[in-house]
Design a protein around this motif. Sequence first.
Motif, mmCIF file in Angstrom:
data_model
loop_
_atom_site.group_PDB
_atom_site.id
_atom_site.type_symbol
_atom_site.label_atom_id
_atom_site.label_comp_id
_atom_site.label_asym_id
_atom_site.label_seq_id
_atom_site.Cartn_x
_atom_site.Cartn_y
_atom_site.Cartn_z
ATOM 1 N N ALA A 19 -8.415 10.437 42.305
ATOM 2 C CA ALA A 19 -9.372 9.790 43.207
ATOM 3 C C ALA A 19 -10.541 10.724 43.483
ATOM 4 O O ALA A 19 -10.365 11.921 43.661
ATOM 5 N N VAL A 20 -11.723 10.145 43.506
ATOM 6 C CA VAL A 20 -12.937 10.887 43.827
ATOM 7 C C VAL A 20 -13.755 10.038 44.793
ATOM 8 O O VAL A 20 -13.951 8.841 44.569
ATOM 9 N N LYS A 21 -14.196 10.667 45.880
ATOM 10 C CA LYS A 21 -15.046 9.967 46.842
ATOM 11 C C LYS A 21 -16.272 10.834 47.088
ATOM 12 O O LYS A 21 -16.172 12.067 47.139
ATOM 13 N N GLN A 22 -17.415 10.155 47.262
ATOM 14 C CA GLN A 22 -18.651 10.901 47.507
ATOM 15 C C GLN A 22 -19.423 10.262 48.632
ATOM 16 O O GLN A 22 -19.490 9.034 48.749
ATOM 17 N N GLU A 23 -20.005 11.116 49.462
ATOM 18 C CA GLU A 23 -20.869 10.650 50.535
ATOM 19 C C GLU A 23 -21.939 11.714 50.725
ATOM 20 O O GLU A 23 -21.655 12.832 51.166
ATOM 21 N N GLY A 24 -23.159 11.379 50.346
ATOM 22 C CA GLY A 24 -24.242 12.343 50.490
ATOM 23 C C GLY A 24 -23.988 13.588 49.659
ATOM 24 O O GLY A 24 -23.732 13.504 48.457
ATOM 25 N N ARG A 25 -24.029 14.741 50.278
ATOM 26 C CA ARG A 25 -23.835 16.012 49.566
ATOM 27 C C ARG A 25 -22.370 16.418 49.446
ATOM 28 O O ARG A 25 -22.066 17.493 48.924
#
Lengths: 111, 111
Positions: free
Chosen positions: A54-60
């Motif tokens: 699993a990979v999650k991204q939010e902004g930086r």
Amino acid sequence: ELKVEQNPLFLSMQEGKNYTIYCNYSTTSDRLYWYRQDPGKSLESLFVLLSNGAVKQEGRLMASLDTKARLSTLHITAAVHDLSATYFCAVDMAAGNKLTFGGGTRVLVKP
Amino acid sequence: DTAVSQTPKYLVTQMGNDKSIKCEQNLGHDTMYWYKQDSKKFLKIMFSYNNKELIINETVPNRFSPKSPDKAHLNLHINSLELGDSAVYFCASSRRSYTQYFGPGTRLTVL
């Protein structure tokens, strides 16, 4: 007993550079959380990671989970001052919502 | 429209006294928690209630007694306060097995 270790415990960052915080845990887990805490404040939920890869991204910020290695990473891209805070990972071993927290990584981003 | 609220925010008291901390959530969650954060920022779960039923009861002195009058409230009563009880106590809530949302914390100082 589940153990959760974060490293480093303290990270001094330069603005614009990339950094990674590591979270290792000792037994199989159903889910892993990342939280942010500003000084004197509450904990703010950043990410929940539910499965291997699993990979999650939010902004930086980008978080990933490798359940086989029992490792999660929180990657910070092009650090900015606003990201200065303490970051915690927390592991829920059996989907029973009994979170075991890592010791936290204090991040200080300098101009 | 505070999601998880705690009162009081600060509590300063003498050793041996009895005190209570109150927590309320308006998120419609069915599970509530108490955590203790010590001076080194280490977070540890103390108790959890699901629909007013105690489901997590960690190794905590029996001077600490949680009470959940309904799903939206969880109080923490502490008898015979000791110096080592000084910490920040966080309430949190969640739908079972989902992300926990934390209150602002109560900083307890025992003199």
